[in-house]
Design an enzyme around this catalytic site. Structure first.
Site, short mmCIF file in Angstrom:
data_model
loop_
_atom_site.label_atom_id
_atom_site.label_comp_id
_atom_site.label_asym_id
_atom_site.label_seq_id
_atom_site.Cartn_x
_atom_site.Cartn_y
_atom_site.Cartn_z
CE LYS A 157 -4.95 2.13 2.65
NZ LYS A 157 -3.91 1.49 3.30
CE LYS B 59 -6.79 -1.01 2.76
NZ LYS B 59 -5.53 -1.56 3.15
CG ASP C 14 -1.98 -0.93 1.50
OD1 ASP C 14 -1.75 -2.23 0.93
OD2 ASP C 14 -3.07 -0.93 1.92
#
EC number: 4.1.2.4
Length: 212
Positions: free
Chosen positions: A151, A180, A89
């Site tokens: 994300k 996400k 991430d």
């Protein structure tokens, strides 16, 4: 639909202790959550604690500001994978995006993606700092970069995920990449709403609580 299959159980606070990381992993195994998400220094420990369970292990890179060099992000990502991470991430260079340097931001992501190959890459665009136009630009950059996820947030900015941002992101990306949602998701009702809006993963420090 099984909510546990959407949850990245997360512990990223700077004061996280070894005992807390171990508990994070134990809870993820107990509740059959999709993944745990931790800082790079905890990857080897978490990998050992997960001990061959189906729970995935995600590492944050360039976190939480995204303002380090591309080379530093690449090194960090590769080291995390070598220590056992299954997913990365990473945070975009937010200031460069806001400066109109989209080519740099895209190259930043592409170089990390190239370095990690088939490993899943989630790109944190930190929506709380962006205008709607900048969110659109960021989403298009992520789509063009080869990453698997947009994300929303680190959870360390001035705000986390919002329904409005997810609706906007979904409108821009369609089904080309996944979403996400992370930051401030503390209960089952909000998690389910995010999933209804098209989210494929929920980042939360309250993983087991979302199942109650």
């Amino acid at each position: 639909m099984h909510l546990e299959d959407y949850i990245d159980h997360t512990l990223l606070k700077p004061t996280a202790t070894i005992a807390e990381i171990k508990k994070l992993c134990a809870d993820a195994i107990k509740y059959e959550l999709y993944a745990v998400c931790v800082h790079g220094c905890h990857i080897a420990l978490a990998k050992n604690e997960l001990n061959g369970s189906p729970v995935k292990l995600a590492a944050v890179v360039g976190f939480p500001l995204g303002a380090m060099t591309t080379e530093a992000k690449v090194f960090e990502a590769k080291e995390c994978i070598s220590n056992g991470a299954d997913e990365i991430d990473m945070v975009i260079n937010i200031g460069y995006l806001k400066s109109g340097l989209g080519e740099f931001v895209e190259n930043d992501i592409k170089k990390v993606k190239k370095a990690i190959g088939n490993t899943v890459l989630k790109v944190i665009i930190e929506t709380c700092f962006l205008t709607d136009k900048e969110k659109e630009t960021a989403c298009k950059i992520v789509m063009d970069s080869g990453a698997e996820f947009v994300k929303t947030s680190t959870g360390f900015g001035k705000g986390g995920a919002t329904y409005e941002d997810v609706i906007l992101i979904k409108k821009i990306i369609g089904d080309k990449v996944k979403i996400k949602a992370s930051g401030g998701i503390k209960n089952k009702e909000s998690a389910l709403k995010y999933i209804d809006l098209g989210v494929s993963r929920i980042g939360t420090s309250s993983g087991p609580s979302l199942l109650l």
